[in-house]
Design a protein around this motif. Structure first.
Motif, PDB file in Angstrom:
ATOM      1  N   VAL A   1      34.076  27.593  52.214  1.00 19.82           N
ATOM      2  CA  VAL A   1      35.400  28.197  52.409  1.00 19.82           C
ATOM      3  C   VAL A   1      35.225  29.680  52.651  1.00 19.82           C
ATOM      4  O   VAL A   1      34.487  30.358  51.930  1.00 19.82           O
ATOM      5  N   GLU A   2      35.900  30.164  53.672  1.00 21.83           N
ATOM      6  CA  GLU A   2      35.912  31.588  53.981  1.00 21.83           C
ATOM      7  C   GLU A   2      37.370  32.022  54.015  1.00 21.83           C
ATOM      8  O   GLU A   2      38.211  31.360  54.625  1.00 21.83           O
ATOM      9  N   GLY A   3      37.685  33.101  53.330  1.00 25.44           N
ATOM     10  CA  GLY A   3      39.077  33.556  53.303  1.00 25.44           C
ATOM     11  C   GLY A   3      39.223  34.874  52.583  1.00 25.44           C
ATOM     12  O   GLY A   3      38.312  35.697  52.572  1.00 25.44           O
ATOM     13  N   ARG A   4      40.402  35.047  51.948  1.00 23.91           N
ATOM     14  CA  ARG A   4      40.693  36.299  51.245  1.00 23.91           C
ATOM     15  C   ARG A   4      41.351  35.994  49.901  1.00 23.91           C
ATOM     16  O   ARG A   4      41.977  34.967  49.723  1.00 23.91           O
ATOM     17  N   VAL A   5      41.208  36.917  48.967  1.00 24.31           N
ATOM     18  CA  VAL A   5      41.761  36.763  47.622  1.00 24.31           C
ATOM     19  C   VAL A   5      43.203  37.242  47.607  1.00 24.31           C
ATOM     20  O   VAL A   5      43.523  38.302  48.178  1.00 24.31           O
ATOM     21  N   ARG A   6      44.056  36.462  46.966  1.00 26.51           N
ATOM     22  CA  ARG A   6      45.464  36.850  46.758  1.00 26.51           C
ATOM     23  C   ARG A   6      45.812  36.611  45.299  1.00 26.51           C
ATOM     24  O   ARG A   6      45.306  35.687  44.667  1.00 26.51           O
ATOM     25  N   TYR A   7      46.667  37.459  44.774  1.00 30.06           N
ATOM     26  CA  TYR A   7      47.140  37.341  43.399  1.00 30.06           C
ATOM     27  C   TYR A   7      48.649  37.158  43.424  1.00 30.06           C
ATOM     28  O   TYR A   7      49.340  37.749  44.248  1.00 30.06           O
ATOM     29  N   ARG A   8      49.158  36.331  42.511  1.00 33.07           N
ATOM     30  CA  ARG A   8      50.603  36.227  42.365  1.00 33.07           C
ATOM     31  C   ARG A   8      50.928  36.104  40.881  1.00 33.07           C
ATOM     32  O   ARG A   8      50.119  35.631  40.084  1.00 33.07           O
ATOM     33  N   ASN A   9      52.121  36.561  40.523  1.00 31.83           N
ATOM     34  CA  ASN A   9      52.561  36.550  39.135  1.00 31.83           C
ATOM     35  C   ASN A   9      53.748  35.608  38.980  1.00 31.83           C
ATOM     36  O   ASN A   9      54.525  35.418  39.907  1.00 31.83           O
ATOM     37  N   TYR A  10      53.882  35.043  37.786  1.00 34.05           N
ATOM     38  CA  TYR A  10      55.064  34.258  37.454  1.00 34.05           C
ATOM     39  C   TYR A  10      55.242  34.277  35.932  1.00 34.05           C
ATOM     40  O   TYR A  10      54.315  34.592  35.188  1.00 34.05           O
ATOM     41  N   ASP A  11      56.425  33.938  35.491  1.00 31.50           N
ATOM     42  CA  ASP A  11      56.721  33.835  34.062  1.00 31.50           C
ATOM     43  C   ASP A  11      56.712  32.353  33.686  1.00 31.50           C
ATOM     44  O   ASP A  11      57.407  31.544  34.316  1.00 31.50           O
ATOM     45  N   ASP A  12      55.928  32.001  32.655  1.00 35.78           N
ATOM     46  CA  ASP A  12      55.880  30.605  32.242  1.00 35.78           C
ATOM     47  C   ASP A  12      57.102  30.235  31.406  1.00 35.78           C
ATOM     48  O   ASP A  12      58.015  31.053  31.231  1.00 35.78           O
ATOM     49  N   LYS A  13      57.148  29.014  30.888  1.00 42.01           N
ATOM     50  CA  LYS A  13      58.305  28.516  30.138  1.00 42.01           C
ATOM     51  C   LYS A  13      58.588  29.326  28.883  1.00 42.01           C
ATOM     52  O   LYS A  13      59.722  29.400  28.431  1.00 42.01           O
TER      53      LYS A  13
END
Length: 135
Positions: free
Chosen positions: A76-88
């Protein structure tokens, strides 16, 4: 530059979601392993496995839906991405994903696929009437 190159094994079959009739997103996990070794003083360092979340779009997602399966070895070749969310519970969580630009399938052909092909060939041979053959 944001570039990632990984070689590892698929951890689960891709989950594919269509957001338009001909457009989709696929995601799956992938494991990469650094092999263990023994130090000169005899200390043994065990294998270390990291898990990655892989995300594919459009044509790559369709490819993954048809050909990528749990256990396959891929590049796999690609780029790093980060995302945030709030859990339950209201806790802030961070997810690290690899948005793939290129995938290469490194696994040998599956034995099931080979068996089904040979089964088809065998059944074709059985249907042949030997009296109609010219030799």
């Amino acid at each position: 530059m944001n570039k990632v190159m990984l070689i590892g094994n698929v951890g689960k079959d891709p989950e594919v979601r269509y957001y338009e009739p001909d457009q989709c997103v696929a995601s799956f996990t992938m494991a990469t392993t650094e092999r263990g070794y023994t130090l000169p003083n005899g200390t043994s360092v065990p294998d270390h496995t990291d898990w990655h979340n892989i995300v594919l779009f459009k044509g790559l997602a369709k490819y993954a839906e048809q050909y990528i399966h749990k256990g396959d070895k891929i590049y796999v070749e690609g780029r790093v991405r980060y995302r945030n969310y709030d859990d339950k519970k209201g806790m802030r969580r961070v997810v690290t994903e690899i948005y793939a630009d290129n995938i290469e399938w490194l696994s040998a052909p599956r034995r099931q696929e080979q068996a089904s092909v040979s089964t088809i060939k065998e059944s074709d041979d059985k249907d042949t009437d030997d009296s109609k053959l010219p030799f």
